[in-house]
Design a protein around this motif. Structure first.
Motif, mmCIF file in Angstrom:
data_model
loop_
_atom_site.group_PDB
_atom_site.id
_atom_site.type_symbol
_atom_site.label_atom_id
_atom_site.label_comp_id
_atom_site.label_asym_id
_atom_site.label_seq_id
_atom_site.Cartn_x
_atom_site.Cartn_y
_atom_site.Cartn_z
ATOM 1 N N PHE A 95 0.870 -1.135 -0.054
ATOM 2 C CA PHE A 95 0.037 0.135 0.019
ATOM 3 C C PHE A 95 0.925 1.176 -0.010
ATOM 4 C CE2 PHE A 95 -2.123 -3.345 2.523
ATOM 5 C CZ PHE A 95 -3.166 -3.808 1.525
ATOM 6 N N TRP A 97 0.514 4.355 0.224
ATOM 7 C CA TRP A 97 0.419 5.440 1.382
ATOM 8 C C TRP A 97 0.816 5.084 2.603
ATOM 9 C CZ3 TRP A 97 -3.492 2.549 -1.634
ATOM 10 C CH2 TRP A 97 -3.918 1.968 -0.894
ATOM 11 N N PHE A 106 -0.525 -3.622 8.412
ATOM 12 C CA PHE A 106 -1.850 -3.523 8.154
ATOM 13 C C PHE A 106 -2.929 -4.625 8.475
ATOM 14 C CE2 PHE A 106 -5.361 -4.060 4.794
ATOM 15 C CZ PHE A 106 -5.329 -2.772 4.694
ATOM 16 N N MET A 110 -6.197 -4.502 10.914
ATOM 17 C CA MET A 110 -7.608 -5.053 10.490
ATOM 18 C C MET A 110 -8.344 -5.761 11.706
ATOM 19 S SD MET A 110 -8.126 -3.487 7.741
ATOM 20 C CE MET A 110 -7.009 -2.086 8.265
ATOM 21 N N LYS A 285 -9.804 -9.972 -13.220
ATOM 22 C CA LYS A 285 -10.396 -8.519 -13.087
ATOM 23 C C LYS A 285 -11.737 -8.813 -12.214
ATOM 24 C CE LYS A 285 -9.845 -4.640 -16.186
ATOM 25 N NZ LYS A 285 -10.235 -4.437 -17.486
ATOM 26 N N SER A 288 -11.296 -9.371 -8.587
ATOM 27 C CA SER A 288 -11.064 -8.546 -7.642
ATOM 28 C C SER A 288 -11.920 -7.345 -7.433
ATOM 29 C CB SER A 288 -9.670 -7.834 -8.206
ATOM 30 O OG SER A 288 -9.799 -7.549 -9.551
ATOM 31 N N ARG A 289 -12.618 -7.355 -8.604
ATOM 32 C CA ARG A 289 -13.970 -6.539 -8.400
ATOM 33 C C ARG A 289 -15.238 -6.845 -7.674
ATOM 34 N NH1 ARG A 289 -14.159 -3.147 -13.429
ATOM 35 N NH2 ARG A 289 -12.298 -2.615 -12.475
ATOM 36 N N THR A 291 -15.155 -8.129 -4.991
ATOM 37 C CA THR A 291 -15.057 -7.845 -3.635
ATOM 38 C C THR A 291 -15.947 -6.584 -3.123
ATOM 39 O OG1 THR A 291 -12.759 -7.482 -4.317
ATOM 40 C CG2 THR A 291 -13.289 -6.913 -2.037
ATOM 41 N N GLU A 292 -16.501 -5.629 -3.881
ATOM 42 C CA GLU A 292 -17.499 -4.571 -3.698
ATOM 43 C C GLU A 292 -18.613 -4.808 -4.219
ATOM 44 O OE1 GLU A 292 -17.217 -1.870 -1.406
ATOM 45 O OE2 GLU A 292 -15.476 -3.105 -0.778
ATOM 46 N N ASN A 293 -18.921 -5.471 -5.412
ATOM 47 C CA ASN A 293 -20.179 -5.702 -6.122
ATOM 48 C C ASN A 293 -21.024 -6.582 -5.377
ATOM 49 O OD1 ASN A 293 -19.284 -3.625 -7.689
ATOM 50 N ND2 ASN A 293 -19.207 -5.241 -9.554
ATOM 51 N N PHE B 96 -18.244 1.481 -8.062
ATOM 52 C CA PHE B 96 -18.468 0.093 -7.333
ATOM 53 C C PHE B 96 -19.543 -0.717 -8.197
ATOM 54 C CE2 PHE B 96 -16.742 1.805 -3.253
ATOM 55 C CZ PHE B 96 -15.308 1.334 -3.460
ATOM 56 N N PHE B 97 -20.345 0.103 -8.424
ATOM 57 C CA PHE B 97 -21.657 -0.797 -9.027
ATOM 58 C C PHE B 97 -21.887 -0.543 -10.317
ATOM 59 C CE2 PHE B 97 -22.469 -0.012 -4.520
ATOM 60 C CZ PHE B 97 -22.514 -1.413 -4.297
ATOM 61 N N LYS B 98 -21.826 -1.658 -11.198
ATOM 62 C CA LYS B 98 -21.869 -1.379 -12.893
ATOM 63 C C LYS B 98 -23.240 -0.869 -12.992
ATOM 64 C CE LYS B 98 -20.642 -4.111 -16.868
ATOM 65 N NZ LYS B 98 -21.828 -4.999 -17.518
ATOM 66 N N LEU B 155 -12.410 3.187 -10.482
ATOM 67 C CA LEU B 155 -12.261 2.151 -11.544
ATOM 68 C C LEU B 155 -11.055 1.731 -11.719
ATOM 69 C CD1 LEU B 155 -15.010 2.867 -14.196
ATOM 70 C CD2 LEU B 155 -14.961 0.921 -12.524
ATOM 71 N N GLY B 159 -6.790 -4.088 -8.561
ATOM 72 C CA GLY B 159 -7.294 -5.075 -7.953
ATOM 73 C C GLY B 159 -6.503 -5.661 -7.141
ATOM 74 N N VAL B 162 -6.445 -4.508 -3.419
ATOM 75 C CA VAL B 162 -7.678 -5.051 -2.811
ATOM 76 C C VAL B 162 -7.568 -6.537 -2.345
ATOM 77 C CG1 VAL B 162 -10.133 -5.430 -3.079
ATOM 78 C CG2 VAL B 162 -8.996 -3.591 -3.964
ATOM 79 N N ARG B 172 -15.297 -5.915 4.262
ATOM 80 C CA ARG B 172 -15.761 -4.830 3.408
ATOM 81 C C ARG B 172 -15.681 -3.448 3.828
ATOM 82 N NH1 ARG B 172 -20.222 -6.540 -0.664
ATOM 83 N NH2 ARG B 172 -19.218 -8.518 -1.642
ATOM 84 N N GLN B 174 -13.898 -2.180 5.697
ATOM 85 C CA GLN B 174 -12.486 -2.029 5.993
ATOM 86 C C GLN B 174 -11.617 -1.716 4.794
ATOM 87 O OE1 GLN B 174 -11.365 -5.346 8.491
ATOM 88 N NE2 GLN B 174 -11.014 -4.003 10.285
ATOM 89 N N LEU B 175 -12.110 -2.457 3.795
ATOM 90 C CA LEU B 175 -11.504 -2.430 2.379
ATOM 91 C C LEU B 175 -11.930 -0.887 1.854
ATOM 92 C CD1 LEU B 175 -12.391 -5.322 0.368
ATOM 93 C CD2 LEU B 175 -10.236 -4.708 0.989
ATOM 94 N N PHE B 176 -13.175 -0.559 2.229
ATOM 95 C CA PHE B 176 -13.304 0.854 1.880
ATOM 96 C C PHE B 176 -12.466 1.798 2.398
ATOM 97 C CE2 PHE B 176 -16.160 4.634 1.921
ATOM 98 C CZ PHE B 176 -16.287 5.111 0.499
ATOM 99 N N VAL B 179 -8.418 0.963 2.045
ATOM 100 C CA VAL B 179 -7.948 0.445 0.807
ATOM 101 C C VAL B 179 -8.447 1.761 -0.226
ATOM 102 C CG1 VAL B 179 -7.437 -1.000 -0.940
ATOM 103 C CG2 VAL B 179 -7.335 -1.609 1.256
ATOM 104 N N TYR B 180 -9.688 1.734 -0.359
ATOM 105 C CA TYR B 180 -10.207 2.409 -1.344
ATOM 106 C C TYR B 180 -10.137 4.067 -1.072
ATOM 107 C CZ TYR B 180 -12.339 -1.318 -4.269
ATOM 108 O OH TYR B 180 -12.407 -2.223 -4.938
ATOM 109 N N ALA B 183 -6.216 5.185 -1.407
ATOM 110 C CA ALA B 183 -5.926 4.881 -2.657
ATOM 111 C C ALA B 183 -6.681 5.915 -3.861
ATOM 112 C CB ALA B 183 -6.344 3.545 -3.375
#
Lengths: 293, 263
Positions: A95, A97, A106, A110, A285, A288-289, A291-293, B96-98, B155, B159, B162, B172, B174-176, B179-180, B183
């Motif tokens: 990371f 930052w 990290f 968590m 891809k 990894s995506r 994760t949030e969807n 996040f949401f398509k 976007l 990945g 993450v 979840r 915590q990721l936001f 990380v998000y 970043a």
């Protein structure tokens, strides 16, 4: 130092049973893969590119789900967030930052470990990988080898019992790689995790492992398993010049040549390989995506 | 989440003279050109630099300048502030949401195709002259490019980072948070910058149409009463505030992350 992982694991193996996986139902990668890894074992996986090595780790870590069959650690399937699981990626994926030591902290952060305790633990693993003095460096200011050390320490600090390593030293120069190999063996000797180490470097596989699994092109799965009887502790000058080392190395060179000779020759197969690359890229891809969807 | 590792960054002197560069000539040469051209015109058409400066002094001495600046500032805060909140939420959701992204992007495109000032007459009809009208016009102008910038940034977040965080046990939320959000700092700053300048332009334009105060109104009113000094004073102020905000605010935020982004 922490209790050796092997004692915490108990007698349970990592069991891969009848594993089936394909890319989007189109290109089959594994058709009934079976593999038992005993606790504390150092297993190297070697094979030509595109043979599904990384896919295997994605399946083991729960980023992908098997189509049939199962992967179990202590009788249970593994999720990416499993505290027993450690994963060192091909690229350091730090990371940027955070400072080097904060990267190592990290995972502990968590899990809600108090700041003082987690700094102490992080410091221990930071020192263990030989980074003392670089705590407050921004990670992008460190060299590639040092970044990979941070990545390793970040993973070890979670004290996982199963360590998945995906060509972690592949991007490093030969000299740095050899010294990283020695570091890894020293740490493994101290902590005793089960290690699944993916590499395309024969020397590395022979030098490190207890067993070497050779993969063939998909959907072949395991081409061969070589039991590595090189005595431990191993050290560069002794081990790398031993007759046995060369015997394994010759054997593996021949094996890899065999496996690579199965390369696609006609156009149809080549098209299939291109398709698989494309699908794999998309799948990663997506993974990894997700994760949030 | 500290943007840490200050120790490792080479210490710089706090107030250092900027390096010599040709840019030192740009503003002075503009002023010289202004002065030369102004010699050819009577002062009521193109006033001299010092006439405008004197005009500024009169406005300050009368205590009239500050209320106008303050009015514009409050409008900018209202419209740009609302745009920040809305674009952060919508931008991240669209990233996040398509489904939401697919819904949102055509709307952004539509609104960006319409110059924001075109909304001003409608807002005047609905809300009348004053704060609300201007804030809404500012909001419309800033929010759309900001949403798109933030969405593109989300976007682009790798990945791999993450995945690494997930293996380290991040849940979840915590990721936001860990990380998000960090970043996203670089492109959130980019979005702020774009949004601010869009908002500021819209503000000046809107004040010219539907306000009774503010720097845009100063320019407009100066034109109407034929006071060229007031017009030029307004223009100088508009440029000056935009520049100061850029230097004092956005540059400072950027400095915080450019160390790790460009290292």
């Amino acid at each position: 130092m922490a209790e050796r992982a092997v004692e915490r694991i108990g007698g349970d193996n990592l069991i891969i049973e009848n594993l089936h996986y394909s890319y989007g139902g189109k290109l089959s990668i594994f058709e009934g893969l079976n593999l038992d890894v005993r606790p504390g074992e150092f297993l190297a996986v070697i094979g030509p590119s595109g043979c599904g090595k990384t896919t295997l780790l994605n399946l083991l870590s729960g980023f992908y789900s098997p189509e049939r069959g199962s992967v179990r650690l202590r009788g249970k399937p593994i999720a990416p967030e499993d505290p027993n699981l450690g994963y060192v990626f091909q690229a350091a994926t730090l990371f940027p930052w955070l400072s080097a030591i904060e990267n190592v902290e990290f995972g502990l952060r968590m899990s809600g470990m108090p700041p003082k305790e987690r700094r102490e633990r992080a410091q221990r693993y930071f020192d263990l990988v030989g980074l003392s003095g670089f705590e407050n460096y921004l990670v992008l200011r460190l060299s590639g080898g040092m970044q990979q050390r941070v990545s390793l320490a970040r993973c070890l600090a979670m004290e996982p019992t199963l360590l998945l390593m995906d060509e972690p030293f592949g991007a490093l120069d030969a000299i740095t790689r050899e010294s990283m190999n020695d570091e890894l063996l020293r740490i493994w000797d101290e902590l005793g995790q089960t290690v699944l180490f993916i590499t395309h470097d024969i020397d590395e596989a022979v030098y490190l492992s207890d067993r070497i699994v050779v993969f063939s092109r998909p959907p072949g799965g395991i081409y061969k398993v070589v039991k590595n009887e090189l005595p431990r502790p191993r050290s560069g000058p002794t081990t790398r010049t031993a007759d046995l080392f060369w015997k394994y190395k010759k054997e593996l060179i021949a094996d890899i040549a065999m496996v690579t000779a199965q390369r696609p020759t006609d156009e149809a197969e080549l098209a299939e390989l291109k398709l698989s690359t494309e699908i794999e890229r998309k799948a990663e891809k997506q993974a990894s995506r997700d994760t949030e969807n | 989440m500290s943007v840490a590792a200050k120790d490792a960054v080479p210490k710089q002197r706090r107030f250092k003279l900027p390096e010599y560069s040709w840019s030192w000539l740009s503003i002075p040469s503009l002023l010289v050109a202004w002065m030369l051209i102004a010699t050819q015109f009577p002062s009521y058409i193109l006033p001299q630099v010092w006439d405008v400066a004197h005009e500024g002094y009169i406005w300050i001495a009368d205590g009239e300048l500050f209320p106008h600046i303050w009015a514009s500032f409050l409008e900018e805060v209202g419209g740009f502030g609302a745009a920040i909140i809305v674009s952060m939420v919508a931008g991240f959701l669209a990233g996040f949401f398509k489904g939401f992204r697919e819904y949102m992007v055509p709307l952004n495109g539509l609104f960006m195709a319409i110059p924001p000032i075109a909304w001003a007459p409608l807002m005047l009809i609905i809300f009348g002259i004053g704060y609300t009208t201007i804030v809404i016009v500012i909001f419309i102008s800033a929010v759309n490019p900001m949403i798109l910038t933030i969405m593109e940034g989300v976007l682009q977040i790798q990945g791999q980072e993450v995945r690494a965080a997930r293996v380290l046990g991040a849940k979840r939320w915590q990721l936001f948070l860990y990380v998000y959000l960090p970043a996203s700092l670089p492109f959130v700053t980019a979005a702020l910058r774009i949004g601010f300048s869009q908002a500021w332009r819209a503000l000046v334009a809107a004040e010219m149409i539907g306000a009774t105060q503010g720097v845009g109104w100063m320019v407009q009113m100066g034109g109407e009463i034929g006071n060229a000094r007031q017009v030029l004073l307004g223009i100088v102020l508009i440029g000056l505030f935009s520049y100061l905000f850029e230097r004092l605010f956005f540059r400072q935020i950027e400095k915080r992350y450019e160390v790790w982004r460009l290292a």
